[in-house]
Design a protein around this motif. Structure first.
Motif, mmCIF file in Angstrom:
data_model
loop_
_atom_site.group_PDB
_atom_site.id
_atom_site.type_symbol
_atom_site.label_atom_id
_atom_site.label_comp_id
_atom_site.label_asym_id
_atom_site.label_seq_id
_atom_site.Cartn_x
_atom_site.Cartn_y
_atom_site.Cartn_z
ATOM 1 N N GLN A 1 13.123 6.501 -9.999
ATOM 2 C CA GLN A 1 12.769 5.261 -10.697
ATOM 3 C C GLN A 1 13.529 4.078 -10.104
ATOM 4 O O GLN A 1 12.950 3.015 -9.847
ATOM 5 C CB GLN A 1 13.089 5.392 -12.191
ATOM 6 N N TYR A 2 14.822 4.289 -9.882
ATOM 7 C CA TYR A 2 15.655 3.215 -9.327
ATOM 8 C C TYR A 2 15.173 2.820 -7.931
ATOM 9 O O TYR A 2 15.026 1.632 -7.625
ATOM 10 C CB TYR A 2 17.107 3.675 -9.264
ATOM 11 N N ARG A 3 14.909 3.810 -7.070
ATOM 12 C CA ARG A 3 14.514 3.499 -5.695
ATOM 13 C C ARG A 3 13.168 2.783 -5.652
ATOM 14 O O ARG A 3 12.986 1.829 -4.888
ATOM 15 C CB ARG A 3 14.472 4.789 -4.860
ATOM 16 N N ILE A 4 12.219 3.233 -6.466
ATOM 17 C CA ILE A 4 10.898 2.584 -6.492
ATOM 18 C C ILE A 4 11.021 1.155 -7.003
ATOM 19 O O ILE A 4 10.437 0.219 -6.421
ATOM 20 C CB ILE A 4 9.924 3.404 -7.360
ATOM 21 N N CYS A 5 11.784 0.949 -8.061
ATOM 22 C CA CYS A 5 11.938 -0.405 -8.612
ATOM 23 C C CYS A 5 12.648 -1.328 -7.637
ATOM 24 O O CYS A 5 12.282 -2.503 -7.499
ATOM 25 C CB CYS A 5 12.703 -0.347 -9.935
ATOM 26 N N GLU A 6 13.660 -0.809 -6.948
ATOM 27 C CA GLU A 6 14.387 -1.628 -5.978
ATOM 28 C C GLU A 6 13.459 -2.080 -4.843
ATOM 29 O O GLU A 6 13.435 -3.261 -4.467
ATOM 30 C CB GLU A 6 15.561 -0.839 -5.399
ATOM 31 N N ASP B 1 9.241 18.569 -10.454
ATOM 32 C CA ASP B 1 10.480 19.293 -10.189
ATOM 33 C C ASP B 1 11.052 19.739 -11.525
ATOM 34 O O ASP B 1 11.324 18.899 -12.395
ATOM 35 C CB ASP B 1 11.485 18.394 -9.452
ATOM 36 N N GLY B 2 11.181 21.043 -11.710
ATOM 37 C CA GLY B 2 11.660 21.543 -12.992
ATOM 38 C C GLY B 2 10.712 21.260 -14.128
ATOM 39 O O GLY B 2 11.139 21.081 -15.276
ATOM 40 N N GLY B 3 9.403 21.176 -13.810
ATOM 41 C CA GLY B 3 8.408 20.938 -14.839
ATOM 42 C C GLY B 3 8.207 19.486 -15.200
ATOM 43 O O GLY B 3 7.360 19.165 -16.040
ATOM 44 N N ARG B 4 8.943 18.590 -14.561
ATOM 45 C CA ARG B 4 8.838 17.156 -14.866
ATOM 46 C C ARG B 4 8.370 16.395 -13.634
ATOM 47 O O ARG B 4 8.804 16.701 -12.514
ATOM 48 C CB ARG B 4 10.183 16.597 -15.319
ATOM 49 N N PRO B 5 7.510 15.380 -13.798
ATOM 50 C CA PRO B 5 7.132 14.546 -12.653
ATOM 51 C C PRO B 5 8.358 13.830 -12.080
ATOM 52 O O PRO B 5 9.271 13.431 -12.821
ATOM 53 C CB PRO B 5 6.143 13.535 -13.250
ATOM 54 N N LEU B 6 8.371 13.664 -10.772
ATOM 55 C CA LEU B 6 9.508 12.996 -10.129
ATOM 56 C C LEU B 6 9.675 11.557 -10.611
ATOM 57 O O LEU B 6 10.786 11.018 -10.585
ATOM 58 C CB LEU B 6 9.321 13.006 -8.607
ATOM 59 N N ILE B 7 8.578 10.924 -11.066
ATOM 60 C CA ILE B 7 8.659 9.543 -11.528
ATOM 61 C C ILE B 7 9.561 9.416 -12.752
ATOM 62 O O ILE B 7 10.048 8.326 -13.081
ATOM 63 C CB ILE B 7 7.237 8.999 -11.851
ATOM 64 N N GLU B 8 9.837 10.540 -13.439
ATOM 65 C CA GLU B 8 10.718 10.504 -14.605
ATOM 66 C C GLU B 8 12.184 10.666 -14.228
ATOM 67 O O GLU B 8 13.062 10.534 -15.084
ATOM 68 C CB GLU B 8 10.306 11.599 -15.591
ATOM 69 N N ARG B 9 12.458 10.965 -12.984
ATOM 70 C CA ARG B 9 13.837 11.112 -12.529
ATOM 71 C C ARG B 9 14.449 9.726 -12.318
ATOM 72 O O ARG B 9 13.899 8.895 -11.590
ATOM 73 C CB ARG B 9 13.890 11.899 -11.225
ATOM 74 N N PRO B 10 15.618 9.454 -12.908
ATOM 75 C CA PRO B 10 16.220 8.115 -12.782
ATOM 76 C C PRO B 10 16.424 7.666 -11.336
ATOM 77 O O PRO B 10 16.251 6.484 -11.031
ATOM 78 C CB PRO B 10 17.554 8.272 -13.515
ATOM 79 N N LEU B 11 16.790 8.598 -10.456
ATOM 80 C CA LEU B 11 17.044 8.204 -9.068
ATOM 81 C C LEU B 11 15.780 7.660 -8.412
ATOM 82 O O LEU B 11 15.812 6.602 -7.766
ATOM 83 C CB LEU B 11 17.571 9.393 -8.258
ATOM 84 N N MET C 1 0.823 -1.201 0.000
ATOM 85 C CA MET C 1 0.000 0.000 0.000
ATOM 86 C C MET C 1 0.863 1.259 0.000
ATOM 87 O O MET C 1 0.612 2.213 -0.749
ATOM 88 C CB MET C 1 -0.931 -0.014 1.218
ATOM 89 N N GLN C 2 1.919 1.280 0.812
ATOM 90 C CA GLN C 2 2.820 2.429 0.855
ATOM 91 C C GLN C 2 3.551 2.617 -0.474
ATOM 92 O O GLN C 2 3.795 3.748 -0.904
ATOM 93 C CB GLN C 2 3.832 2.254 1.991
ATOM 94 N N LEU C 3 3.896 1.510 -1.112
ATOM 95 C CA LEU C 3 4.572 1.595 -2.405
ATOM 96 C C LEU C 3 3.656 2.223 -3.451
ATOM 97 O O LEU C 3 4.095 3.062 -4.262
ATOM 98 C CB LEU C 3 5.019 0.202 -2.848
ATOM 99 N N GLU C 4 2.384 1.841 -3.456
ATOM 100 C CA GLU C 4 1.430 2.443 -4.389
ATOM 101 C C GLU C 4 1.273 3.940 -4.107
ATOM 102 O O GLU C 4 1.157 4.742 -5.040
ATOM 103 C CB GLU C 4 0.074 1.736 -4.295
ATOM 104 N N ARG C 5 1.281 4.298 -2.823
ATOM 105 C CA ARG C 5 1.207 5.728 -2.489
ATOM 106 C C ARG C 5 2.435 6.466 -3.016
ATOM 107 O O ARG C 5 2.320 7.576 -3.558
ATOM 108 C CB ARG C 5 1.095 5.902 -0.973
ATOM 109 N N ALA C 6 3.618 5.865 -2.875
ATOM 110 C CA ALA C 6 4.841 6.503 -3.367
ATOM 111 C C ALA C 6 4.784 6.710 -4.878
ATOM 112 O O ALA C 6 5.205 7.759 -5.392
ATOM 113 C CB ALA C 6 6.049 5.649 -2.989
ATOM 114 N N LYS C 7 4.248 5.731 -5.589
ATOM 115 C CA LYS C 7 4.134 5.872 -7.043
ATOM 116 C C LYS C 7 3.198 7.021 -7.407
ATOM 117 O O LYS C 7 3.479 7.786 -8.339
ATOM 118 C CB LYS C 7 3.632 4.557 -7.655
ATOM 119 N N ARG C 8 2.079 7.123 -6.677
ATOM 120 C CA ARG C 8 1.132 8.208 -6.968
ATOM 121 C C ARG C 8 1.764 9.579 -6.720
ATOM 122 O O ARG C 8 1.598 10.509 -7.514
ATOM 123 C CB ARG C 8 -0.136 8.044 -6.125
#
Length: 393
Positions: free
Chosen positions: A282-287, A270-280, A256-263
């Protein structure tokens, strides 16, 4: 191991979801999602709804009020409730002392205590840790003196979760000094409203007051409230701690917390881009997602190896506890980073509408409180010693 669910289990998952949506007030779901503290009445109301449905004790034997579900069905049930932001049932009665009583207790104890655990009329707390006996639990000093048909208990317990609201305590106390330290410990059930019981609240780092210290001064406990055999409390405690540590894996809560983090990662920019597009990120969520998936498989293996008379294998439950608690902390750290400076505005109660909108609700409080998950139930250092002694010798 196949962790996919059948068509029948898919239908059951939908039934669980519909039950949760129909029976959980939105205010309670919000509190669970945002890491806010529930009061006792909210827990009891939810647990009694589960009891009336027949779903309160999925892991108990049918003859004592359990459901008779197989492992996969139990997994579907627990995970779906977590995804619906349902409160976790209070473990002290249902997951800890209940199994000890129906496994080792007398028929009279089963008849007296199990029904009130199931219907949440009796609220239990755990009397194990002491000021100088936490991870080294066998050095506890609370003493139970034999006075014929009863014991007189003197000592102090600390870090007692929900002890301020409890009706009963399952307590470890020393009844003998002979032999090894572990040999002289007994498992007793005591009334928290008995003369000589004093409770003092402890405020935690998140400004909560869910724990307390308990002073026992000449507290009388009838011999009928000794569980099992005098001096074998250490064995019963290990059985109980196996249940507690396996429960601390909390796979459903982490999902449940992971789904919240994705949302949040998709909505925060940040800088006009969603954080989900930031490689860092992306890596932490996938890990974390990979670790949660692996933990889920490990949890199923542990459940498959469960033996009613012995409980969970000690090393296996310790592995679940270590990894589950570290994933929990990784998730709260991720949520703090995703909400950035908004999460630093900590106001304790999510109802106060903190800066940053609902994304920041409860993030810092959850993060602060979960510093303790690698300590309670036996610290990570102790768990690693248990694993090493069992698997590396």
């Amino acid at each position: 191991m196949d962790i996919d669910i059948t068509a029948d289990e898919q239908a059951f998952r939908q039934e669980v979801r519909e039950f949760a949506l129909a029976n959980l007030p939105q205010s309670v779901r919000d509190k669970v999602l945002f890491g806010a503290k529930l009061d006792k009445a909210e827990y009891v109301d939810w647990q009694q709804r589960l009891y009336r449905k027949g779903w309160i004790a999925p892991s108990w034997p049918v003859e004592y009020g359990g459901t008779g579900w197989n492992l996969s069905r139990r997994r579907v049930f627990l995970h779906e409730l977590a995804l619906c932001c349902a409160p976790e049932t209070i473990s002290f009665g249902l997951t800890m002392v209940g199994p000890v009583i129906y496994t080792f207790g007398s028929d009279e104890q089963k008849a007296r205590y199990l029904p009130s655990i199931l219907n949440s009329e009796t609220w239990w707390c755990q009397g194990f840790s002491e000021p100088n006996a936490g991870s080294d639990l066998s050095s506890l000093r609370t003493r139970a003196q034999d006075r014929g048909d009863h014991y007189v208990i003197n000592g102090q317990k600390t870090w007692t979760t929900f002890g301020m609201y409890a009706d009963k305590m399952f307590c470890l106390a020393r009844t003998s000094d002979e032999g090894k330290q572990q040999n002289g410990i007994s498992f007793l059930l005591l009334d928290m409203n008995a003369p000589g019981v004093e409770r003092r609240p402890i405020q935690t780092i998140d400004e909560g007051a869910s724990i307390c210290e308990v002073f026992l001064n000449d507290v009388v406990v009838p011999k009928s409230d000794l569980v099992g055999t005098e001096g074998r409390g250490w064995d019963y405690a290990k059985f109980l701690l196996g249940h507690e540590r396996a429960m601390i894996a909390r796979v459903g809560r982490s999902r449940m917390q992971l789904e919240r983090a994705k949302r949040i990662a998709a909505s925060q920019r940040d800088g006009g881009r969603p954080l989900i597009e930031r490689p860092l990120f992306q890596y932490r969520i996938c890990e974390i997602e990979a670790r949660v998936r692996a933990l889920e498989i490990s949890e199923l293996r542990a459940l498959a190896g469960y033996q009613p008379e012995k409980g969970f294998d000690g090393a296996t439950s310790s592995m679940l506890k270590v990894e589950g608690s570290e994933i929990c902390q990784a998730l709260t750290e991720l949520l703090v980073d995703l909400t950035g400076h908004y999460s630093k505005v900590y106001q304790g109660r999510y109802e106060q509408s903190p800066v940053g909108g609902t994304d920041a609700h409860g993030v810092m409080g959850d993060h602060l409180f979960n510093r303790v998950v690698t300590i309670y139930g036996g610290s990570s250092e102790i768990q690693k010693n248990v694993i090493a002694k069992s698997r590396l010798q």
